[in-house]
Design an enzyme around this catalytic site. Structure first.
Site, mmCIF file in Angstrom:
data_model
loop_
_atom_site.group_PDB
_atom_site.id
_atom_site.type_symbol
_atom_site.label_atom_id
_atom_site.label_comp_id
_atom_site.label_asym_id
_atom_site.label_seq_id
_atom_site.Cartn_x
_atom_site.Cartn_y
_atom_site.Cartn_z
ATOM 1 N N ASP A 101 4.326 15.622 11.513
ATOM 2 C CA ASP A 101 4.667 15.142 10.169
ATOM 3 C C ASP A 101 3.443 15.172 9.254
ATOM 4 O O ASP A 101 3.216 14.246 8.472
ATOM 5 C CB ASP A 101 5.263 13.730 10.263
ATOM 6 C CG ASP A 101 6.125 13.353 9.054
ATOM 7 O OD1 ASP A 101 6.469 14.253 8.244
ATOM 8 O OD2 ASP A 101 6.453 12.160 8.916
ATOM 9 N N LEU A 118 0.844 -1.207 0.000
ATOM 10 C CA LEU A 118 0.000 0.000 0.000
ATOM 11 C C LEU A 118 0.873 1.248 0.000
ATOM 12 O O LEU A 118 0.464 2.307 -0.468
ATOM 13 C CB LEU A 118 -0.915 0.004 1.223
ATOM 14 C CG LEU A 118 -2.048 -1.034 1.223
ATOM 15 C CD1 LEU A 118 -2.667 -1.140 2.607
ATOM 16 C CD2 LEU A 118 -3.101 -0.646 0.192
ATOM 17 N N GLY A 119 2.057 1.102 0.564
ATOM 18 C CA GLY A 119 2.965 2.245 0.598
ATOM 19 C C GLY A 119 4.183 1.933 1.434
ATOM 20 O O GLY A 119 4.275 0.867 2.037
ATOM 21 N N ARG A 120 5.129 2.843 1.424
ATOM 22 C CA ARG A 120 6.284 2.691 2.307
ATOM 23 C C ARG A 120 6.857 4.046 2.659
ATOM 24 O O ARG A 120 6.684 5.028 1.949
ATOM 25 C CB ARG A 120 7.339 1.763 1.719
ATOM 26 C CG ARG A 120 7.981 2.236 0.409
ATOM 27 C CD ARG A 120 9.245 1.421 0.133
ATOM 28 N NE ARG A 120 8.951 0.006 -0.095
ATOM 29 C CZ ARG A 120 9.709 -0.993 0.390
ATOM 30 N NH1 ARG A 120 10.739 -0.741 1.160
ATOM 31 N NH2 ARG A 120 9.403 -2.235 0.099
ATOM 32 N N GLY A 121 7.515 4.077 3.807
ATOM 33 C CA GLY A 121 8.194 5.293 4.242
ATOM 34 C C GLY A 121 9.633 4.954 4.529
ATOM 35 O O GLY A 121 10.154 3.985 3.983
ATOM 36 N N VAL A 170 4.023 -0.937 4.306
ATOM 37 C CA VAL A 170 2.613 -1.156 4.640
ATOM 38 C C VAL A 170 1.995 -2.034 3.565
ATOM 39 O O VAL A 170 2.106 -1.728 2.367
ATOM 40 C CB VAL A 170 1.857 0.184 4.779
ATOM 41 C CG1 VAL A 170 0.395 -0.051 5.112
ATOM 42 C CG2 VAL A 170 2.516 1.060 5.842
ATOM 43 N N PHE A 196 11.158 3.813 7.328
ATOM 44 C CA PHE A 196 11.458 2.583 8.073
ATOM 45 C C PHE A 196 10.328 1.569 8.057
ATOM 46 O O PHE A 196 10.397 0.557 8.737
ATOM 47 C CB PHE A 196 11.790 2.925 9.533
ATOM 48 C CG PHE A 196 12.942 3.869 9.661
ATOM 49 C CD1 PHE A 196 14.237 3.431 9.416
ATOM 50 C CD2 PHE A 196 12.730 5.198 10.005
ATOM 51 C CE1 PHE A 196 15.302 4.304 9.531
ATOM 52 C CE2 PHE A 196 13.804 6.076 10.113
ATOM 53 C CZ PHE A 196 15.092 5.629 9.869
ATOM 54 N N ALA A 197 9.275 1.871 7.318
ATOM 55 C CA ALA A 197 8.106 0.992 7.360
ATOM 56 C C ALA A 197 7.654 0.589 5.967
ATOM 57 O O ALA A 197 7.812 1.331 5.007
ATOM 58 C CB ALA A 197 6.963 1.697 8.079
HETATM 59 P P1 ADP Z 1 6.329 5.928 7.551
HETATM 60 O O1 ADP Z 1 6.400 6.224 9.002
HETATM 61 O O2 ADP Z 1 7.392 4.989 7.130
HETATM 62 O O3 ADP Z 1 6.239 7.154 6.680
HETATM 63 P P2 ADP Z 1 3.465 5.560 7.145
HETATM 64 O O4 ADP Z 1 2.642 5.211 8.343
HETATM 65 O O5 ADP Z 1 3.396 6.963 6.678
HETATM 66 O O6 ADP Z 1 4.975 5.081 7.389
HETATM 67 O O7 ADP Z 1 3.061 4.583 5.956
HETATM 68 C C1 ADP Z 1 3.748 4.668 4.709
HETATM 69 C C2 ADP Z 1 2.725 4.721 3.590
HETATM 70 O O8 ADP Z 1 1.919 3.540 3.603
HETATM 71 C C3 ADP Z 1 1.724 5.880 3.692
HETATM 72 O O9 ADP Z 1 2.238 7.057 3.132
HETATM 73 C C4 ADP Z 1 0.547 5.322 2.895
HETATM 74 O O10 ADP Z 1 0.763 5.435 1.497
HETATM 75 C C5 ADP Z 1 0.577 3.819 3.257
HETATM 76 N N1 ADP Z 1 -0.311 3.547 4.416
HETATM 77 C C6 ADP Z 1 -0.006 3.753 5.717
HETATM 78 N N2 ADP Z 1 -1.042 3.431 6.521
HETATM 79 C C7 ADP Z 1 -2.043 3.013 5.712
HETATM 80 C C8 ADP Z 1 -3.403 2.576 5.943
HETATM 81 N N3 ADP Z 1 -3.894 2.482 7.180
HETATM 82 N N4 ADP Z 1 -4.161 2.256 4.864
HETATM 83 C C9 ADP Z 1 -3.643 2.353 3.617
HETATM 84 N N5 ADP Z 1 -2.387 2.765 3.328
HETATM 85 C C10 ADP Z 1 -1.582 3.101 4.359
HETATM 86 MG MG MG Z 2 4.691 8.547 6.403
#
Ligand code: ADP
Ligand code: MG
Length: 319
Positions: free
Chosen positions: A148, A29-32, A37, A34-35
């Site tokens: 953030d 769904l996404g990544r940042g 998703v 360190f994470a």
């Molecule tokens: P980081 O701390 O690494 O930035 P995020 O919590 O922002 O992590 O998650 C990274 C990405 O994953 C988000 O920008 C979004 O695109 C996706 N994502 C995060 N949480 C959800 C969610 N609950 N439902 C759908 N996509 C999500």
């Molecule tokens: Mg983020």
């Protein structure tokens, strides 16, 4: 433990395998930083969730406390519908997995940079801004600062039709009670407030600056402070070098510009609060008990003048 972190949590941390209870489906769904998703389905219920996989060690440092802080903030905000809901938490040797409500519409970032037909209208932005501010006002009332807020951390329940917002990513969030100073530049350069660049105290007003940047981007598709180099971005921020020209704000109301100007102020004490923003006339086109009566020129004028067609106000309808 860093300034303002909370690490007392109530959620049970499960140590049985995540994969025993969930099936991973589809791609990321996404990544940042360190994470990662990923979308998943809870086997017992068939319900869809978003699993955020967080590494406990980052750059050789133990970051378990940071993750517990993120969980504690999600717990503190669970009564608010605009903050993503936390369903469960799992822990392995290397990771902590947050099982979150899935915001299937993705990041508002996508619509911010989209072409005209997919981009937000001002009416969309008004509705979404109210939701973002309602969520942030809740956090601030509970002494939590997000730190953030940016289009990658504001998600949608659905993209088409345009759904509701969910605030995510509390990885940098802090409690205001015992926070004194920040020693590192947190957040994404484009969205950070001048006080962060100057190592001055942060406060709930720090989030309000980011909301000003966010609304600017949602309305115009342009990032107000972004320069070619990081240093130029920082200079633009500290000089509050913002383009409010007709060109950039073509077809956007002057109330919207006035709203943004109330947030992009260098002095944090002068910035509007989340509650004040919710009462701003841009978000309240109809007469509203909490707003200032003289700002509603149409309803004031209609007392002694016949209705004219030049008014841009919306027809009366229940809010
Ligand atoms: P980081 O701390 O690494 O930035 P995020 O919590 O922002 O992590 O998650 C990274 C990405 O994953 C988000 O920008 C979004 O695109 C996706 N994502 C995060 N949480 C959800 C969610 N609950 N439902 C759908 N996509 C999500
Ligand atoms: Mg983020």
């Amino acid at each position: 433990i860093k300034n303002g972190m909370v690490t007392k949590i109530h959620t049970r941390i499960r140590t049985d395998p995540f994969t025993a209870n969930y099936d991973l489906v589809g791609k990321e769904l996404g990544r940042g930083k360190f994470a990662v998703v990923k979308k998943c389905i809870e086997k017992a219920t068939g319900k869809q969730y978003a699993a955020k996989f967080l590494r406990k060690r980052r750059k050789g440092a133990d970051c378990r406390m940071d993750i517990l802080n993120e969980i504690a903030v999600l717990e503190a905000a669970k009564a608010n519908p605009y903050v993503v809901a936390l369903h469960e938490v799992y822990e392995t040797h290397t990771e902590i997995i947050l099982v979150l409500e899935c915001a299937a519409g993705g990041e508002i970032f996508n619509q911010c940079v989209a072409d005209n037909d997919e981009a937000f209208t001002e009416k969309d932005v008004i509705r979404l801004a109210k939701q973002i501010l309602t969520g942030v006002a809740f956090l601030h009332r509970n002494n939590v600062v997000h730190l953030d807020l940016k289009p990658q951390n504001i998600l949608l329940t659905s993209a088409r039709p345009l759904g509701d917002i969910r605030i995510v990513d509390f990885g940098l969030s802090r409690r205001m009670d015992n926070i004194t100073e920040v020693r590192e530049i947190l957040g994404t350069p484009e969205y950070v407030a001048p006080e962060i660049l100057n190592y001055e105290p942060i406060s709930t007003a720090t989030d309000m600056w980011s909301i000003g940047v966010l609304i600017y981007v949602m309305l115009t598709g342009e990032s107000p402070f972004l320069g070619d180099e990081k240093q130029q971005t920082f200079l633009n921020i500290s000089q509050v070098n913002v383009d409010y020209s007709q060109d950039t704000f073509e077809g956007i109301s002057s109330l919207a510009i006035d709203f943004i100007k109330s947030l992009l102020l260098k002095n944090p004490r002068k910035r509007a609060t989340a509650e004040e923003c919710l009462n701003h006339p841009w978000l309240n086109p109809l007469p509203h008990p909490h707003s200032h009566p003289h700002l509603h020129t149409r309803s004031a004028a209609s007392l002694d003048e016949p209705e004219t067609s030049q008014s841009e106000s919306e027809p009366e309808s229940p809010a």
